[in-house]
Motif scaffolding. Sequence first.
Motif, PDB file in Angstrom:
ATOM      1  N   MET A 140       1.635 -16.945   3.796  1.00  0.00           N
ATOM      2  CA  MET A 140       0.974 -17.841   2.879  1.00  0.00           C
ATOM      3  C   MET A 140      -0.481 -17.458   2.652  1.00  0.00           C
ATOM      4  N   ARG A 141      -0.985 -16.650   3.571  1.00  0.00           N
ATOM      5  CA  ARG A 141      -2.390 -16.263   3.463  1.00  0.00           C
ATOM      6  C   ARG A 141      -2.542 -14.749   3.556  1.00  0.00           C
ATOM      7  N   ASN A 142      -1.526 -14.001   3.152  1.00  0.00           N
ATOM      8  CA  ASN A 142      -1.561 -12.549   3.250  1.00  0.00           C
ATOM      9  C   ASN A 142      -2.458 -11.982   2.148  1.00  0.00           C
ATOM     10  N   PRO A 143      -3.545 -11.309   2.515  1.00  0.00           N
ATOM     11  CA  PRO A 143      -4.461 -10.791   1.508  1.00  0.00           C
ATOM     12  C   PRO A 143      -3.881  -9.628   0.705  1.00  0.00           C
ATOM     13  N   ASN A 144      -2.810  -9.016   1.201  1.00  0.00           N
ATOM     14  CA  ASN A 144      -2.207  -7.873   0.513  1.00  0.00           C
ATOM     15  C   ASN A 144      -0.859  -8.214  -0.109  1.00  0.00           C
ATOM     16  N   SER A 145      -0.578  -9.502  -0.302  1.00  0.00           N
ATOM     17  CA  SER A 145       0.717  -9.893  -0.839  1.00  0.00           C
ATOM     18  C   SER A 145       0.942  -9.246  -2.195  1.00  0.00           C
ATOM     19  N   GLN A 146       2.023  -8.531  -2.276  1.00  0.00           N
ATOM     20  CA  GLN A 146       2.417  -7.902  -3.535  1.00  0.00           C
ATOM     21  C   GLN A 146       3.511  -8.716  -4.220  1.00  0.00           C
ATOM     22  N   THR A 147       4.136  -9.604  -3.474  1.00  0.00           N
ATOM     23  CA  THR A 147       5.319 -10.301  -3.979  1.00  0.00           C
ATOM     24  C   THR A 147       5.027 -11.675  -4.566  1.00  0.00           C
ATOM     25  N   HIS A 148       3.903 -12.251  -4.211  1.00  0.00           N
ATOM     26  CA  HIS A 148       3.585 -13.626  -4.624  1.00  0.00           C
ATOM     27  C   HIS A 148       4.720 -14.573  -4.227  1.00  0.00           C
ATOM     28  N   ALA A 149       5.221 -14.355  -3.022  1.00  0.00           N
ATOM     29  CA  ALA A 149       6.393 -15.074  -2.539  1.00  0.00           C
ATOM     30  C   ALA A 149       6.192 -16.588  -2.535  1.00  0.00           C
ATOM     31  N   LEU A 150       5.019 -17.061  -2.134  1.00  0.00           N
ATOM     32  CA  LEU A 150       4.801 -18.508  -2.069  1.00  0.00           C
ATOM     33  C   LEU A 150       5.010 -19.163  -3.430  1.00  0.00           C
ATOM     34  N   GLU A 151       4.483 -18.565  -4.472  1.00  0.00           N
ATOM     35  CA  GLU A 151       4.658 -19.119  -5.813  1.00  0.00           C
ATOM     36  C   GLU A 151       6.122 -19.079  -6.245  1.00  0.00           C
TER      37      GLU A 151
ATOM     38  N   LEU B 170      11.868 -24.283  -5.122  1.00  0.00           N
ATOM     39  CA  LEU B 170      12.059 -25.396  -4.194  1.00  0.00           C
ATOM     40  C   LEU B 170      11.588 -26.739  -4.745  1.00  0.00           C
ATOM     41  N   MET B 171      10.682 -26.726  -5.696  1.00  0.00           N
ATOM     42  CA  MET B 171      10.140 -27.990  -6.194  1.00  0.00           C
ATOM     43  C   MET B 171      10.368 -28.092  -7.689  1.00  0.00           C
ATOM     44  N   PRO B 172      10.825 -29.250  -8.132  1.00  0.00           N
ATOM     45  CA  PRO B 172      11.045 -30.449  -7.340  1.00  0.00           C
ATOM     46  C   PRO B 172      12.204 -30.268  -6.358  1.00  0.00           C
TER      47      PRO B 172
ATOM     48  N   ALA C 120      19.854 -28.699  -1.013  1.00  0.00           N
ATOM     49  CA  ALA C 120      19.213 -27.616  -0.273  1.00  0.00           C
ATOM     50  C   ALA C 120      18.447 -28.137   0.934  1.00  0.00           C
ATOM     51  N   ILE C 121      18.429 -27.320   1.969  1.00  0.00           N
ATOM     52  CA  ILE C 121      17.584 -27.553   3.142  1.00  0.00           C
ATOM     53  C   ILE C 121      16.735 -26.302   3.293  1.00  0.00           C
TER      54      ILE C 121
ATOM     55  N   GLN D   8       4.184 -30.636   2.007  1.00  0.00           N
ATOM     56  CA  GLN D   8       4.431 -30.690   0.557  1.00  0.00           C
ATOM     57  C   GLN D   8       5.922 -30.772   0.261  1.00  0.00           C
ATOM     58  N   LEU D   9       6.704 -29.990   0.980  1.00  0.00           N
ATOM     59  CA  LEU D   9       8.151 -30.018   0.766  1.00  0.00           C
ATOM     60  C   LEU D   9       8.729 -31.381   1.119  1.00  0.00           C
ATOM     61  N   ILE D  10       8.280 -31.937   2.229  1.00  0.00           N
ATOM     62  CA  ILE D  10       8.764 -33.259   2.643  1.00  0.00           C
ATOM     63  C   ILE D  10       8.340 -34.311   1.615  1.00  0.00           C
ATOM     64  N   ALA D  11       7.092 -34.253   1.184  1.00  0.00           N
ATOM     65  CA  ALA D  11       6.590 -35.214   0.189  1.00  0.00           C
ATOM     66  C   ALA D  11       7.314 -35.080  -1.144  1.00  0.00           C
ATOM     67  N   SER D  12       7.807 -33.874  -1.450  1.00  0.00           N
ATOM     68  CA  SER D  12       8.512 -33.677  -2.716  1.00  0.00           C
ATOM     69  C   SER D  12       9.929 -34.238  -2.678  1.00  0.00           C
ATOM     70  N   GLY D  13      10.408 -34.623  -1.479  1.00  0.00           N
ATOM     71  CA  GLY D  13      11.715 -35.265  -1.401  1.00  0.00           C
ATOM     72  C   GLY D  13      12.726 -34.633  -0.480  1.00  0.00           C
ATOM     73  N   TYR D  14      12.377 -33.541   0.177  1.00  0.00           N
ATOM     74  CA  TYR D  14      13.324 -32.952   1.123  1.00  0.00           C
ATOM     75  C   TYR D  14      13.388 -33.823   2.365  1.00  0.00           C
TER      76      TYR D  14
END
Length: 183
Positions: free
Chosen positions: A1-12, A18-20, A25-26, A68-74
């Motif tokens: 989530m804090r990788n300065p060299n992220s090439q994949t933008h995986a979090l986005e 995952l949201m909404p 899904a779990i 955030q995931l829990i607040a979104s309804g998971y």
Amino acid sequence: MRNPNSQTHALEIFSSHLMPARPDAIPVLQLGEVDCGFVIWWRADKLGEGVEAQLYASINAHLGYVDQLIASGYSQVVLTGAVPPTIQDGQDWGEIANMRREVTTSIAERTELTHRYNALLKNGAQNRNCPFVDITPALLDPATGVLADHYRSDDPNDHHLHSARAGKLWAEALNRIEASAAT
């Protein structure tokens, strides 16, 4: 989530899928070795902040995403422990190892940080009533305390765990969660 060299933008990408919240899904959040084996050390060095500060910033970012995931309804989010470092001391191959060359911390120290990281994740999972899975103890060589060669990829240029051998451990651990939820 804090990788300065992220090439994949995986979090986005993950967030867009995952949201909404999806009722079918779990989410299972799996951290890689990079989280404890590189990013914390790199950020501590480059930002001039201690490893301890980076450890807690990373944990807070990860658990904040869980919130955030829990607040979104998971209703359930599964957290997993970060796997121990795979890149050995002095290893000099491949782009990933070369990018990580800046971090000179020993594999023993990086493994110890992984243990601390996972203990904090476990506590965070318990505080949120989330299942926690950590296969790290099964991956370690009892004699050295670091990743056993058996769980390294057969490809010497691959910094990932051996997919079949480690995958079996993950499957068993995740199936235990499913079995305990059914009882």
